[in-house]
Design an enzyme around this catalytic site. Sequence first.
Site, PDB file in Angstrom:
ATOM      1  N   HIS A  53       0.874  -1.082  -0.027  1.00  3.45           N
ATOM      2  CA  HIS A  53      -0.207   0.041  -0.116  1.00  3.45           C
ATOM      3  C   HIS A  53       0.831   1.507  -0.059  1.00  3.45           C
ATOM      4  O   HIS A  53       2.051   1.302   0.358  1.00  3.45           O
ATOM      5  CB  HIS A  53      -0.836   0.008   1.152  1.00  3.45           C
ATOM      6  N   GLU A  55       1.001   3.979   1.950  1.00  3.68           N
ATOM      7  CA  GLU A  55       1.801   4.129   3.177  1.00  3.68           C
ATOM      8  C   GLU A  55       3.096   3.384   3.351  1.00  3.68           C
ATOM      9  O   GLU A  55       4.101   3.895   3.700  1.00  3.68           O
ATOM     10  CB  GLU A  55       0.947   4.074   4.370  1.00  3.68           C
ATOM     11  N   GLU A 299     -22.278   1.377 -23.105  1.00  2.00           N
ATOM     12  CA  GLU A 299     -22.138   1.840 -24.528  1.00  2.00           C
ATOM     13  C   GLU A 299     -23.580   0.912 -25.252  1.00  2.00           C
ATOM     14  O   GLU A 299     -23.204   0.070 -25.583  1.00  2.00           O
ATOM     15  CB  GLU A 299     -20.988   1.495 -24.916  1.00  2.00           C
ATOM     16  N   ARG A 303     -32.807   2.879 -27.037  1.00  2.00           N
ATOM     17  CA  ARG A 303     -34.029   2.273 -26.229  1.00  2.00           C
ATOM     18  C   ARG A 303     -33.294   1.869 -24.610  1.00  2.00           C
ATOM     19  O   ARG A 303     -34.092   2.605 -23.829  1.00  2.00           O
ATOM     20  CB  ARG A 303     -34.353   1.042 -26.853  1.00  2.00           C
TER      21      ARG A 303
END
Length: 367
Positions: A53, A55, A299, A303
């Site tokens: 991570h 940090e 996408e 309708r």
Amino acid sequence: MNKEQDIKYMKIAIEQAKRGRYRTHPNPLVGAILVKNNKIISTGYHRKFRDKHAEQDAIDKANQKLTDATLYVTLEPCHHHGNTPPCVDAIIKNKISRVVIASSDPNPLVNGKSINKLRDNLIDVTIGVCEQEAIELNKSFYYKYKFNKPYIRLKLGVSIDGKIANMKKESKWITSSKSRKFVQELRAEVNAILTTSNTVLHDNPKMNIRDDSLLRQLPSQPALIILDRNLIVPPSSNIFKTNRLVIIITSMNNSSNIPVKIYNNNVVIKYVNTIDNKIALQDIYSIAKMYGLDDILVECGSRFSGTLLSENAVDELLYFVAPKILGNKSISFSGINPIKKLKDKKTYKIKNIKSYENDLYIDMRRG
């Protein structure tokens, strides 16, 4: 530190977070910097899923004692054991004196727990610096915990006379090459693209990412969800010519038939009960969640776009207007006109307006 300095350093942390774009899902983008004696001593970011991570990345790069140092991080440090140890423990172990957090983590495994643990260990904690900018980095991540459903982005490309396809129902190439390049970036941001059988039959699209620079950054192509109520899309269609996950959602009426169509192993078929001969949005959400798909770019044609807008199911509307006239015999947008919905400020608010070549691009968010 004063407020201006906190903002200055947090903006740098946000830029660090962006370096992990496209590669961290299902984890969020996170950036961190360590400051000591008013100097940045290290920076870090979450590079990809399962990697360390932000940090821990910044701590590992510091190469010095972190007593009296301030950590700026765009998201509350993790509190639980996942693919990596809890970052909150690393912060405490390294005796970092102050932690500035842009936003708390909406994940209930973390939410507020790390903040409390830091304070219990007498670490000064400041929360909410550049909070909105940090949330924007991971809008779908926050959304799924708040609403328990995928974040839905709808892309619409129209001509200046309001047409979405020519008289042959072909919608390709209405917008400019720069707009289409930007759409490649949008596809890279999400983890699923959703379309309908009508769009596949009319356009035979690939709906994938073809930009080499993006492909080098992506762990995989986004999954594809196809709404095919009658199971009529042929297996020879371009959308099946990849090894990505393809989910076909169809009517339960097709489940009793012996399958005649042979799909590749990457294609799964999900059967649902239709309502008024339509696939319910809730079923789409549930299936998407089953596969960890929480950020969906739609996408499709007129309708289903109209259905999404009428049911207020669009969280972000990506609206491209091309300076072309397709003529009266071309296909108009049926259903709710999204621009008219702007009159109701509770429905959509404009987030951004840009131009791509001669196209106008409007990014609208549900209010």
